[in-house]
Enzyme design. Sequence first.
Site, PDB file in Angstrom:
ATOM      1  N   ASP A  67       0.820  -1.216   0.000  1.00  0.00           N
ATOM      2  CA  ASP A  67       0.000   0.000   0.000  1.00  0.00           C
ATOM      3  C   ASP A  67       0.850   1.262   0.000  1.00  0.00           C
ATOM      4  O   ASP A  67       2.067   1.207   0.193  1.00  0.00           O
ATOM      5  CB  ASP A  67      -0.959  -0.012   1.202  1.00  0.00           C
ATOM      6  N   ASN A 136      -7.686  -3.154  14.139  1.00  0.00           N
ATOM      7  CA  ASN A 136      -9.069  -3.482  13.788  1.00  0.00           C
ATOM      8  C   ASN A 136      -9.132  -4.657  12.812  1.00  0.00           C
ATOM      9  O   ASN A 136     -10.165  -4.915  12.204  1.00  0.00           O
ATOM     10  CB  ASN A 136      -9.774  -2.248  13.198  1.00  0.00           C
ATOM     11  N   HIS A 138      -7.249  -4.942  10.070  1.00  0.00           N
ATOM     12  CA  HIS A 138      -6.962  -4.626   8.670  1.00  0.00           C
ATOM     13  C   HIS A 138      -5.644  -5.243   8.222  1.00  0.00           C
ATOM     14  O   HIS A 138      -4.731  -5.445   9.011  1.00  0.00           O
ATOM     15  CB  HIS A 138      -7.053  -3.126   8.372  1.00  0.00           C
ATOM     16  N   GLU A 143      -9.772  -2.120   5.295  1.00  0.00           N
ATOM     17  CA  GLU A 143     -10.424  -1.856   6.576  1.00  0.00           C
ATOM     18  C   GLU A 143     -11.638  -2.768   6.762  1.00  0.00           C
ATOM     19  O   GLU A 143     -12.116  -3.369   5.796  1.00  0.00           O
ATOM     20  CB  GLU A 143     -10.878  -0.385   6.607  1.00  0.00           C
TER      21      GLU A 143
HETATM   22  C1  GLP Z   1      -0.645   0.307   8.714  1.00  0.00           C
HETATM   23  C2  GLP Z   1      -0.293  -0.448   7.441  1.00  0.00           C
HETATM   24  C3  GLP Z   1      -0.489  -1.936   7.591  1.00  0.00           C
HETATM   25  C4  GLP Z   1       0.122  -2.399   8.891  1.00  0.00           C
HETATM   26  C5  GLP Z   1      -0.600  -1.768  10.043  1.00  0.00           C
HETATM   27  C6  GLP Z   1      -0.107  -2.221  11.406  1.00  0.00           C
HETATM   28  O1  GLP Z   1      -1.922   0.849   8.729  1.00  0.00           O
HETATM   29  N1  GLP Z   1      -0.985  -0.016   6.273  1.00  0.00           N
HETATM   30  O2  GLP Z   1       0.065  -2.605   6.476  1.00  0.00           O
HETATM   31  O3  GLP Z   1       0.059  -3.798   8.989  1.00  0.00           O
HETATM   32  O4  GLP Z   1      -0.456  -0.370   9.932  1.00  0.00           O
HETATM   33  O5  GLP Z   1       1.001  -1.480  11.781  1.00  0.00           O
HETATM   34  P1  GLP Z   1       1.930  -1.777  13.001  1.00  0.00           P
HETATM   35  O6  GLP Z   1       2.790  -2.930  12.582  1.00  0.00           O
HETATM   36  O7  GLP Z   1       2.726  -0.531  13.194  1.00  0.00           O
HETATM   37  O8  GLP Z   1       1.041  -2.112  14.146  1.00  0.00           O
END
Ligand code: GLP
Length: 239
Positions: A67, A136, A138, A143
């Site tokens: 992304d 959540n 995702h 989402e």
């Molecule tokens: C972001 C990214 C995701 C990632 C998520 C969790 O929103 N787009 O790809 O998995 O955050 O992030 P973290 O690993 O910092 O908890």
Amino acid sequence: MNIYKAKDYDDMSRKAANIIFSQIISKPDCVLGLATGSTPLGIYRRLAEWYEAGDLDFSQVTTVNLDEYKGLPKENPQSYYYFMHENLFKKVNIHADRTFLPDGMETDSRKACEDYDAILHSVGGVDIQLLGLGHNGHIGFNEPGSIFEAETHCVTLADQTIKANRRFFESEEEVPREAYTMGIKTIMSARRILIVVSGADKADIVKKAFFGPITPQVPASVLQLHPDVTLVADEAALG
Ligand code: GLP
């Protein structure tokens, strides 16, 4: 689903990095699907160390990222392009023209997504897709409520995601409201999936995603349907 229980964040990173290591060794011209967020940082550190030590060669590897924020230029330190460059690409011998992310500066969302899907098809699909897990549920920026059939698309970030990602920005207002993300269908078409999770604050969502019903309300739950998923999580996240 294979579940590896790691002692802590470091152990999780080492175990997951080893899986990517073996993927590159067994197929030097593999396509790695990569992720951002804080969880994969330890993995990228390990991979860079192994490259430095002469144990890994990225010269034939292609990468595609999950992304990118819409509207952030590559030079913006919060863009995922910048993140990948700083944390992995500039530290290993990967060819810049074999590293792909959605183009966050393409204002025409349809074009940005179609172009990215064309890239994903042209590289022949993803050998192993690394994923983090949002609070959540995702994955990428898919989402809750995302349809399972989507390929790359433009999403409006959930409030919870904006708040979670706010820590990387000066203020909440600066967090982009939209992003381009591979869809669930794109993610599910990877040959293998490696998902990493760390911390007690993710224990609830780990339980829902991997041990609860499969539902678009918990996007990661769809991974239960993939034939080759490995979850590497630390004890706290499996708590
Ligand atoms: C972001 C990214 C995701 C990632 C998520 C969790 O929103 N787009 O790809 O998995 O955050 O992030 P973290 O690993 O910092 O908890």
